[in-house]
Design a protein around this motif. Sequence first.
Motif, short mmCIF file in Angstrom:
data_model
loop_
_atom_site.label_atom_id
_atom_site.label_comp_id
_atom_site.label_asym_id
_atom_site.label_seq_id
_atom_site.Cartn_x
_atom_site.Cartn_y
_atom_site.Cartn_z
N THR A 254 -51.27 -27.99 5.20
CA THR A 254 -50.18 -27.99 4.04
C THR A 254 -48.81 -27.79 4.68
N TRP A 298 -46.53 -27.91 -10.01
CA TRP A 298 -46.97 -26.56 -10.39
C TRP A 298 -45.75 -25.63 -10.33
N MET A 359 -50.51 -16.61 3.13
CA MET A 359 -51.95 -16.85 3.04
C MET A 359 -52.05 -18.07 2.62
N ASN A 361 -53.73 -21.14 0.31
CA ASN A 361 -53.83 -21.12 -1.16
C ASN A 361 -55.38 -20.93 -1.47
N ASP A 392 -43.11 -15.54 0.69
CA ASP A 392 -42.84 -16.46 -0.46
C ASP A 392 -43.16 -16.09 -1.67
N ASN A 398 -46.18 -16.22 -8.27
CA ASN A 398 -47.24 -15.10 -7.98
C ASN A 398 -47.82 -14.31 -9.42
N SER A 401 -50.05 -17.00 -10.92
CA SER A 401 -51.31 -17.35 -10.20
C SER A 401 -52.32 -16.28 -10.56
N TRP A 402 -51.71 -15.04 -10.45
CA TRP A 402 -52.58 -13.98 -10.52
C TRP A 402 -53.34 -13.86 -11.93
P1 FAD Z 1 -48.23 -26.72 -0.13
O1 FAD Z 1 -49.64 -27.09 -0.63
O2 FAD Z 1 -47.69 -27.51 0.82
O3 FAD Z 1 -47.49 -27.15 -1.53
C1 FAD Z 1 -46.12 -27.46 -1.64
C2 FAD Z 1 -45.32 -26.42 -2.39
O4 FAD Z 1 -45.83 -26.45 -3.97
C3 FAD Z 1 -45.65 -25.07 -2.19
O5 FAD Z 1 -44.71 -24.61 -1.14
C4 FAD Z 1 -45.18 -24.31 -3.28
O6 FAD Z 1 -43.89 -24.03 -3.51
C5 FAD Z 1 -45.73 -25.55 -4.48
N1 FAD Z 1 -47.24 -24.97 -4.78
C6 FAD Z 1 -48.36 -25.21 -4.10
N2 FAD Z 1 -49.45 -24.66 -4.81
C7 FAD Z 1 -48.66 -24.07 -5.87
C8 FAD Z 1 -49.33 -23.25 -6.90
N3 FAD Z 1 -50.89 -22.99 -7.00
N4 FAD Z 1 -48.77 -22.69 -7.96
C9 FAD Z 1 -47.48 -23.04 -8.02
N5 FAD Z 1 -46.55 -23.75 -6.79
C10 FAD Z 1 -47.42 -24.23 -5.97
N6 FAD Z 1 -46.88 -19.56 -4.27
C11 FAD Z 1 -45.62 -18.98 -4.02
O7 FAD Z 1 -44.80 -19.88 -3.51
N7 FAD Z 1 -45.09 -17.55 -4.03
C12 FAD Z 1 -46.14 -16.85 -4.38
O8 FAD Z 1 -45.85 -15.49 -4.75
C13 FAD Z 1 -47.62 -17.25 -4.73
N8 FAD Z 1 -48.49 -16.40 -5.10
C14 FAD Z 1 -49.96 -16.84 -5.43
C15 FAD Z 1 -50.79 -15.71 -5.62
C16 FAD Z 1 -52.12 -16.27 -5.96
C17 FAD Z 1 -52.99 -15.38 -6.34
C18 FAD Z 1 -52.53 -17.48 -5.88
C19 FAD Z 1 -53.76 -18.16 -5.98
C20 FAD Z 1 -51.54 -18.39 -5.33
C21 FAD Z 1 -50.11 -18.32 -5.00
N9 FAD Z 1 -49.05 -19.06 -4.91
C22 FAD Z 1 -47.98 -18.63 -4.60
C23 FAD Z 1 -49.26 -20.55 -4.93
C24 FAD Z 1 -49.77 -21.11 -3.58
O9 FAD Z 1 -50.72 -20.33 -3.03
C25 FAD Z 1 -48.65 -21.38 -2.49
O10 FAD Z 1 -47.38 -21.96 -3.20
C26 FAD Z 1 -49.14 -22.09 -1.27
O11 FAD Z 1 -49.96 -21.75 -0.71
C27 FAD Z 1 -47.70 -22.20 -0.54
O12 FAD Z 1 -48.29 -23.07 0.87
P2 FAD Z 1 -47.70 -24.40 1.32
O13 FAD Z 1 -46.03 -24.24 0.91
O14 FAD Z 1 -48.12 -24.71 2.56
O15 FAD Z 1 -48.15 -25.31 0.12
#
Ligand code: FAD
Length: 497
Positions: A254, A298, A359, A361, A392, A398, A401-402
């Motif tokens: 990711t 999202w 952590m 996703n 993040d 956050n 998602s919760w």
């Molecule tokens: P990538 O897969 O590379 O995605 C690119 C971008 O898309 C992310 O950087 C993020 O901005 C956005 N994105 C991706 N997945 C989600 C999602 N499910 N919901 C909303 N936006 C998303 N994300 C946060 O940024 N901050 C949080 O506090 C946060 N808390 C979370 C709590 C829980 C319980 C869960 C299940 C998910 C949470 N997420 C949160 C969503 C997601 O897990 C992270 O955005 C993601 O893992 C970030 O890694 P990445 O940048 O490599 O994601």
Amino acid sequence: MLHSSAAFLGELRVPAPVLVWFRDDYRLTDNPALSAAVETGAPVLCLAILEESADGLRHMGGAARWWLHGSLLALDESLHEVGSRLLLLKAPALNALETVASITGASAIFWNRRYGAAEIALDSTIKARLTDRGLKVQSFSGRLLNEPWQVLNQAGKHFQVFTPYLRAVMARPVAAPAPAPKMIPGGPWPEELARLHIDIDDLGLRPTNPDWASEFAPIWKPGEQNAQRRLRNFLESNLHGYALGRDLPAQDATSRLSPHLRFGEISPRQVWHAVTHLVGERPDLSQDAQKYLSEVIWRDFTHQLLHTYPHLPEKSHAPRFENFPWEDDSRTLSAWRKGRTGYPIVDAGMRQLWRTGWMHNRVRMIVASFLVKHLLIDWRQGEAWFWDTLVDADPANNAFSWQWIAGSGPDSAPFYRIFNPVTQGEKFDPDGAYVRTYVPELSGLPNAFIHKPWEAPVSVLKSAGVELGKTYPNPVVPHGPARERALAAFRSLRNTI
Ligand code: FAD
């Protein structure tokens, strides 16, 4: 009456400066408030304020404060490169801005909008007060692809469900990102301003005693240039295969842009245009790109929900969940926080979070489901722990998602979808590489038992150096009965509203 320095500046016929207030938009590129300020031709004074709880805002968590330190430092460096600098203040925002306006005789203040209820209330108050003082106050859209009120359904209402929202966003153009200013005309920096300035090290954003974030620095590089570098690397190396790879926590598949997006070191418009430009050259990437952009959407979706339902971080959106019979069990909560639940994939996730401030996703979903459903602990406890430990930590993502995992939010997974931590581990970490990284005491176990050490024969445990209950805990709750207990608790809600 104008302050003496302002009078002095007036005598020199320096035009009154425009203030740019940076808040979670710590970048020069595609920063509409900054671009607009530079376009006025007036001197521009860039500032950031560490708003304390006095402003009624939620206190930022520890890991996010660690990131903010790096973000502010990097912004100041970037500003120096274009002839400016960052004034750092630590005070309630209105006081700070009124003082700076008095000292500099500023004519205007520009900022990019934010969407939480407390932030909107604060910004409205500040806008009213500064307008009364004769300043032009102007706000811009810099945080999202679309502002919450721009994407509405046919009835003119906001979307509650993601898929139609996604379709609506995909049908809209995304404005091209604005380039960074080549030069920012700075005004004089009177002595009184210098006295207000707080050195970044004095903001106390980074932990010292103990420095629990010592493992963050080798992994994370805050700042705009690093955000752009991370995006480039992701597009070159990992966009291909993202749609499948994004679910495998052992792979670095990711983008890990989440903290950069959280602090606005890169805008989603920049991400959008970089991705679509690449797909123009490499149509073979379009499926992966589509999946990636849907994740970025999202993020917009959760922000529009937070804007519509400001209570999301505090209250279950579905009112009946306010009657949920949550357990108040500090022992299991502590085991979950420390990564000592006895379920390897859960423990690996919680330890990755503690060590790295992030952590994966898929694992966020597993650990959240485990807390809420296996342990029956209120989702707010999990939200608060993530808030404190994620670099993040984002109010909209956050909270949404919760609630999504708990089944209490708008457009949630149903409560009865309870992840089995063993089969989730076996499916998404089939060779246990992720678990071995973060739970090294299990690393000698063969793949067949890495996600369920309690099923391993004694001889296998022995040769792997694992002693259950000593070197690694037994499961804090058994999966089957915990699942039944969760479903029973959920059924008890049926008769409530
Ligand atoms: P990538 O897969 O590379 O995605 C690119 C971008 O898309 C992310 O950087 C993020 O901005 C956005 N994105 C991706 N997945 C989600 C999602 N499910 N919901 C909303 N936006 C998303 N994300 C946060 O940024 N901050 C949080 O506090 C946060 N808390 C979370 C709590 C829980 C319980 C869960 C299940 C998910 C949470 N997420 C949160 C969503 C997601 O897990 C992270 O955005 C993601 O893992 C970030 O890694 P990445 O940048 O490599 O994601």
